[in-house]
Enzyme design. Structure first.
Site, PDB file in Angstrom:
ATOM      1  N   SER A 147       0.843  -1.195   0.000  1.00 36.97           N
ATOM      2  CA  SER A 147       0.000   0.000   0.000  1.00 36.97           C
ATOM      3  C   SER A 147       0.876   1.241   0.000  1.00 36.97           C
ATOM      4  CB  SER A 147      -0.884   0.015   1.256  1.00 36.97           C
ATOM      5  OG  SER A 147      -1.563   1.238   1.403  1.00 36.97           O
ATOM      6  N   TYR A 160      -2.747  -0.504  10.425  1.00 35.50           N
ATOM      7  CA  TYR A 160      -2.676  -0.896   9.015  1.00 35.50           C
ATOM      8  C   TYR A 160      -1.390  -0.357   8.387  1.00 35.50           C
ATOM      9  CZ  TYR A 160      -3.992  -1.028   4.042  1.00 35.50           C
ATOM     10  OH  TYR A 160      -4.019  -1.240   2.687  1.00 35.50           O
TER      11      TYR A 160
END
Length: 256
Positions: A147, A160
């Site tokens: 990501s 995250y």
């Protein structure tokens, strides 16, 4: 068929499904994966088979390292020797909010799936490749989907972000270890992409993209990520390994 065989984790929907389809259209035999045998996984399998390629469903929890060897064996019995692993499966935080309120449960879940599963499934995959003679005409690779949050902080999703930063390092570790074995490793870092995970905030992402957060004034689509993954798995970036591919429309370019 090309002789290329891929397992794509988390491929019942979103970026994983798009990657499975892109690989299938490129001639790969493809194993699709989800945590269980459900309608989404069945639909993904049907879509992949509709391209004319060989396909199989491999439902298992990627965080269950004890299951990895058996699942890889199953895929190879169904489709042939694996050449490609796409580590796409991932989870978000249990609840967005202030890091002061983050829970150990959410932290452990993110690290277990987003980084730990990637490390140990890659380990099992690499051991299989190194234990056998490989066709030098086939490209062998591992494509990890992390990501933009491996680099950029999103405060409401602290755990995250930490897990994706760990996953980015996992990619570098395996690139260094497997380079001498002619196994390429890549890290695709999507930015703002329209998926089920981002659905609750996609309207905000779209507005921020139009306002200049991304250089292209729009969010990305899973199919675009799938095409990037397929290009890497096909060896379309020759003489490269260990690269982080910022699939974020220039979002993280420093500007002032």
């Amino acid at each position: 068929m090309s002789g290329q065989v891929a397992l794509v984790t988390g491929s019942s929907r979103g970026i994983g499904r798009a990657a499975a389809l892109a690989l299938a259209r490129a001639g790969f035999s493809v194993a699709v994966n989800g945590p269980g045998q459900d309608e989404e996984l069945a639909s993904a399998l049907e879509a992949v088979r509709a391209t004319g390629t060989a396909a199989a469903a491999a439902p298992f929890d990627v965080a269950d390292a004890a299951a990895h060897d058996a699942q890889l064996q199953y895929v190879e019995e169904a489709l042939g020797p694996l050449t490609t692993l796409v580590n796409n499966a991932g989870v978000g935080v249990i609840r967005r909010g202030d890091p002061l309120e983050a829970t150990r449960e959410s932290w452990d879940r993110c690290l277990a799936v987003n980084a730990g599963a990637m490390f140990f499934l890659t380990q099992a995959f690499a051991r299989r490749l190194l234990a056998r003679e490989r066709d030098p005409a086939l490209f062998h690779s591992i494509v990890n989907v992390t990501s933009a949050n491996a680099v950029a902080v999103a405060v409401p999703r602290a755990e995250y972000c930490a897990s994706k930063a760990a996953a980015a390092m996992v990619s570098k570790i395996w690139a260094v270890r497997l380079g001498a074995e002619n196994i390429a490793v890549y890290d695709v870092q999507p930015g703002l992409v329209a998926t089920a995970m981002t659905a609750p905030v996609i309207a905000d992402y779209e507005q921020r993209a139009r306002d200049g957060l991304t250089l292209f004034p729009r969010v990305g689509q899973p199919e675009e990520m799938g095409d990037i993954i397929a290009a890497l798995a096909l060896g379309k970036l020759p003489y490269t390994t260990g690269q982080a591919i910022s699939a974020d429309a220039g979002m993280l370019i420093s500007r002032f």
